[in-house]
Scaffold this active site. Structure first.
Site, mmCIF file in Angstrom:
data_model
loop_
_atom_site.group_PDB
_atom_site.id
_atom_site.type_symbol
_atom_site.label_atom_id
_atom_site.label_comp_id
_atom_site.label_asym_id
_atom_site.label_seq_id
_atom_site.Cartn_x
_atom_site.Cartn_y
_atom_site.Cartn_z
ATOM 1 N N ASP A 155 0.244 -7.668 1.481
ATOM 2 C CA ASP A 155 0.688 -6.275 1.585
ATOM 3 C C ASP A 155 2.196 -6.174 1.627
ATOM 4 O OD1 ASP A 155 0.417 -3.563 1.572
ATOM 5 O OD2 ASP A 155 -0.175 -3.360 3.658
ATOM 6 N N HIS A 157 0.814 -1.218 0.000
ATOM 7 C CA HIS A 157 0.000 0.000 0.000
ATOM 8 C C HIS A 157 0.852 1.276 0.000
ATOM 9 C CE1 HIS A 157 0.398 -0.198 4.520
ATOM 10 N NE2 HIS A 157 0.442 1.122 4.372
ATOM 11 N N SER A 210 4.606 2.713 7.760
ATOM 12 C CA SER A 210 4.300 1.527 6.959
ATOM 13 C C SER A 210 5.498 1.124 6.097
ATOM 14 C CB SER A 210 3.096 1.789 6.063
ATOM 15 O OG SER A 210 1.922 1.914 6.812
#
Length: 451
Positions: A139, A109, A213
């Site tokens: 992911d 993402h 992230s």
């Protein structure tokens, strides 16, 4: 008194840290030795990078984007095209896992929809990165940069983690630059969060915020144990519940991407569900016994060949417990296609073991890469066996501009019927520059043209 209590708590943490041979002592202004993570971090920080992505966003009129609206008002398709374009940038983090090859792992993402990816190192160098491949369901994305004098992180066996282990999160929160936070492993094997398709998260209270992230979760020896991925933030900020993808899961995905360019997952051909207290009683399970209930065994599947039956309760895979459907799905998916796994089951109250060969799932990871016009969508087989379900649509993709939505079902492509992802694969391999899709949405069926 308060000072003594604080020092006592600090000394306890210090002793634990020092036992890990990571927090080396330094001296304060009084000459007393204090522990510090600084020596370890000086080794680790160069391996954690900042990632900036740039993309061109196409702006559409939301009404003209709806094929029903266009057809009802006889609006030409040309008017549904983007009116303007906006340049957007976003920031995240990544981890160098192979310095010699310039290989970086981050979250999918973080780079999703990016036209350009730029990697910045702590020494001030910047590099354009190439996307090697990605797995949206886990992911994970793998990037490559051409650079010398890189530092990578040693990768630890995440199966050895225990709740209570000290951890350090490193990343680029809010675009501020390299930042560290500390905490412990709060829980392991978290599933059912609805964050990714395959979940087996490490939960930690080390602060993880937007921009973290793709960054590193390391132990006190400076070894990578997870890729920071998500938080639960009901108020919009960190509340001490963060999640990281374990390194063992990351490595399985990254290795497949590097070796084959895509990720394939295993399946055995069963439908399953979690066991509620009512089902526990109905199937004569011991109080508190956890497992996964087999609700259906698919015809001609590996499970049927092995003798599994509806009503069986699966307790473990190769000796590793499967307390819920998410854990079972994860363990089968990454057991290796063609390998045999040993399932510990309960059938009619009696324990037994069954060896089952792992087959290949008909759905592949990543975007539909078989045709450029469908880039940005995810697909899966329809539960009723008729058509292919669109599971995800990138809002910036051409497919979204044409009006495709999540939960749409593709019934045919260029008048060729498709019942499975494999059918879709075969049909799209023969298509060049135009797609005529027959779509079922709710109770209605209509056609869409993609050019």
């Amino acid at each position: 008194m308060k000072k003594r209590v604080w020092l006592g708590a600090f000394a306890l943490c210090s002793a634990l840290a020092l036992n890990a041979n990571a927090a080396l002592p330094i001296s304060d202004s009084q000459g007393e030795q204090l522990p510090s993570l600084s020596p370890m971090l000086k080794e680790v920080n160069p391996a954690v990078v900042n990632i900036a992505t740039f993309s061109t966003q196409k702006v559409y009129n939301p009404l003209l984007n709806d094929p029903f609206f266009r057809r009802f008002f006889n609006v030409p398709e040309q008017q549904a095209r983007p009116q303007q374009q906006r340049r957007q940038a976003s920031a995240g983090s990544g981890v160098i896992v192979d310095a010699g090859e310039g290989t970086i792992v981050t979250n999918y993402h973080v780079i999703k929809g990016a036209d350009e990816i730029e990697v910045s190192l702590v020494d001030g160098r910047n590099f354009d990165a190439k996307l090697v491949g990605a797995d949206p369901e886990v992911d994970i994305a793998v990037l490559h940069i051409e650079a010398d004098d890189l530092t990578d992180l040693p990768i630890s066996n995440s199966d050895k983690l225990d709740v209570g282990d000290f951890v350090v999160a490193i990343g680029n929160p809010f675009g501020l630059g390299q930042t560290i936070t500390t905490g412990v492993v709060s829980a392991l094997g978290r599933t059912g969060l609805g964050i990714e398709g395959y979940e087996n998260f490490i939960q930690t209270d080390a602060s993880i915020n937007p921009g973290n992230s793709g960054g590193a979760l390391v132990n006190l020896n400076g070894e990578l144990i997870g890729i920071n991925t998500a938080i639960i933030a009901p108020g919009g900020g960190n509340v001490g519940i963060g999640f990281a993808i374990p390194t063992n899961m990351m490595r399985r995905v990254a290795d497949q991407i590097l070796d084959h360019g895509e990720v394939t997952r295993g399946q055995i051909g069963v439908a399953i569900q979690d066991i509620t207290p009512e089902l526990q009683e109905a199937f004569d399970l011991e109080n508190g016994q956890k497992g996964v209930l087999v609700t259906e065994v698919l015809e001609d599947s590996e499970a049927e060949e092995a003798g599994l039956k509806s009503g069986d309760v699966i307790l473990s895979v190769d000796g590793k417990e499967t307390p819920n459907a998410g854990q079972l799905r994860h363990r089968i998916a990454f057991s290796g296609i063609g390998n045999a796994v040993e399932l510990e089951i309960i059938r009619d109250g009696d324990p037994m073991t069954v060896d089952v060969k792992v087959g290949q799932s008909t759905s592949k990871s990543g975007d539909v890469r078989l045709h450029k016009l469908l880039k940005g969508i995810g697909v899966a087989n329809s539960p009723d066996g008729e058509g292919v379900v669109i599971t995800d649509v990138d809002p910036q993709s051409r497919a979204a501009a044409a009006g495709l939505r999540s939960d749409d079902v593709i019934l045919s492509v260029n008048r060729s019927k498709v019942n499975t992802v494999a059918d879709l694969d075969q049909v799209l391999s023969r298509v060049d520059d135009k797609l005529l899709l027959q779509i079922r949405r709710g109770r209605g069926v209509f056609y869409l043209v993609l050019r």
